[in-house]
Design an enzyme around this catalytic site. Sequence first.
Site, PDB file in Angstrom:
ATOM      1  N   ASN A  14       0.639  -1.056  -0.147  1.00 44.67           N
ATOM      2  CA  ASN A  14      -0.409   0.101   0.223  1.00 44.67           C
ATOM      3  C   ASN A  14       0.750   1.629   0.016  1.00 44.67           C
ATOM      4  OD1 ASN A  14      -2.925  -0.198   0.008  1.00 44.67           O
ATOM      5  ND2 ASN A  14      -2.438  -1.286   1.619  1.00 44.67           N
ATOM      6  N   ARG A  61       0.661  -1.267  25.901  1.00 42.34           N
ATOM      7  CA  ARG A  61       0.330  -0.108  25.250  1.00 42.34           C
ATOM      8  C   ARG A  61       0.422   1.475  25.125  1.00 42.34           C
ATOM      9  NH1 ARG A  61      -1.580  -3.833  20.932  1.00 42.34           N
ATOM     10  NH2 ARG A  61      -3.078  -5.796  22.162  1.00 42.34           N
ATOM     11  N   MET A  86      -0.150  -2.818  11.995  1.00 36.24           N
ATOM     12  CA  MET A  86      -0.976  -4.243  12.732  1.00 36.24           C
ATOM     13  C   MET A  86      -0.616  -4.096  13.978  1.00 36.24           C
ATOM     14  SD  MET A  86      -1.721  -5.661   9.961  1.00 36.24           S
ATOM     15  CE  MET A  86      -2.041  -7.543  10.546  1.00 36.24           C
ATOM     16  N   ILE A  88      -3.673  -2.857  17.679  1.00 39.93           N
ATOM     17  CA  ILE A  88      -4.030  -2.240  18.411  1.00 39.93           C
ATOM     18  C   ILE A  88      -3.443  -0.701  19.081  1.00 39.93           C
ATOM     19  CG2 ILE A  88      -6.040  -1.851  19.484  1.00 39.93           C
ATOM     20  CD1 ILE A  88      -5.941  -5.433  18.892  1.00 39.93           C
ATOM     21  N   HIS A 105      -8.865  -1.364   6.035  1.00 41.04           N
ATOM     22  CA  HIS A 105      -8.511  -2.825   5.728  1.00 41.04           C
ATOM     23  C   HIS A 105      -9.076  -3.344   5.510  1.00 41.04           C
ATOM     24  CE1 HIS A 105      -9.667  -5.416   8.952  1.00 41.04           C
ATOM     25  NE2 HIS A 105     -10.750  -5.753   8.392  1.00 41.04           N
TER      26      HIS A 105
HETATM   27  C1  GAR Z   1      -3.103  -4.880   3.542  1.00 44.38           C
HETATM   28  O1  GAR Z   1      -3.994  -6.109   3.512  1.00 44.38           O
HETATM   29  C2  GAR Z   1      -3.765  -4.335   3.988  1.00 44.38           C
HETATM   30  O2  GAR Z   1      -5.657  -3.754   4.437  1.00 44.38           O
HETATM   31  C3  GAR Z   1      -3.381  -4.933   5.931  1.00 44.38           C
HETATM   32  O3  GAR Z   1      -2.501  -5.605   5.587  1.00 44.38           O
HETATM   33  C4  GAR Z   1      -2.212  -5.686   4.350  1.00 44.38           C
HETATM   34  C5  GAR Z   1      -0.852  -5.497   4.918  1.00 44.38           C
HETATM   35  O4  GAR Z   1       0.082  -5.060   3.114  1.00 44.38           O
HETATM   36  N1  GAR Z   1      -4.715  -3.883   6.781  1.00 44.38           N
HETATM   37  C6  GAR Z   1      -4.947  -4.788   8.030  1.00 44.38           C
HETATM   38  O5  GAR Z   1      -5.303  -5.838   8.277  1.00 44.38           O
HETATM   39  C7  GAR Z   1      -5.256  -3.686   8.718  1.00 44.38           C
HETATM   40  N2  GAR Z   1      -6.241  -4.300  10.160  1.00 44.38           N
HETATM   41  P1  GAR Z   1       1.003  -3.861   2.739  1.00 44.38           P
HETATM   42  O6  GAR Z   1       1.761  -3.766   3.744  1.00 44.38           O
HETATM   43  O7  GAR Z   1       1.720  -4.449   1.466  1.00 44.38           O
HETATM   44  O8  GAR Z   1       0.346  -2.267   2.735  1.00 44.38           O
END
Ligand code: GAR
Length: 212
Positions: A14, A61, A86, A88, A105
């Site tokens: 992303n 946290r 990742m 919380i 998400h």
């Molecule tokens: C993505 O699919 C994002 O939507 C998800 O982690 C992946 C990261 O991929 N996020 C979550 O699950 C947040 N709860 P990336 O590091 O290749 O962007």
Amino acid sequence: MKNIVILISGRGSNLQALLKARLPCRIAAVISNRADAEGLAIAKMHGIPTEVVAHRDYMDRDSFDTALAKIIDGYQPDIIALAGFMRILTATFVTRYHGRLINIHPSLLPAYSGLDTHARALRDGVKIHGCTVHFVTPDLDHGPIIIQAAVPVLRDDTEQALAARVLREEHRIYAQAIRWLCKDKVILNEQGQAKLRHRKQSGFALVSPGLE
Ligand code: GAR
């Protein structure tokens, strides 16, 4: 031009899509809670400052979030984008960045909040799945929605195939959401709703499996 800080934990696809999108803002820094996040190398390649705030170095946290906020605030961001981050976050942290903190998400929220979204969607036999960009509130994965993309779940989908189809859309909608934020076209209003000031709307329906 607005400043944006991007938080990651891993792969960084992303992040890469956001870099490619040539957003009308300055990516001030990329921060990871893991030193081995592949996305850090992507940021460095683009000459973007990187920071690591390793959650393992903190007792709880609260202390992690306090340290993270201190680093973030050093960059004076207008927008903080979680891109595969990742951890919380505590209510104190989230409230501090009210209206400026967004997340992507991999599901059509409010369905499938939390982890393993694609496996759970396949197990349930849903025919449409997708992804969501939303403002972050203390209610995990339930903040006001800015934009969503839906994709069909195909008959022989594996978790990987479905994840890849969703990820392609993540890369498109996250750039769009941030572009809107940069141009003040979306705000979190006092009623706690994401208000969008743009005219184009799509009345297109996705039917899955298709009609015959
Ligand atoms: C993505 O699919 C994002 O939507 C998800 O982690 C992946 C990261 O991929 N996020 C979550 O699950 C947040 N709860 P990336 O590091 O290749 O962007």
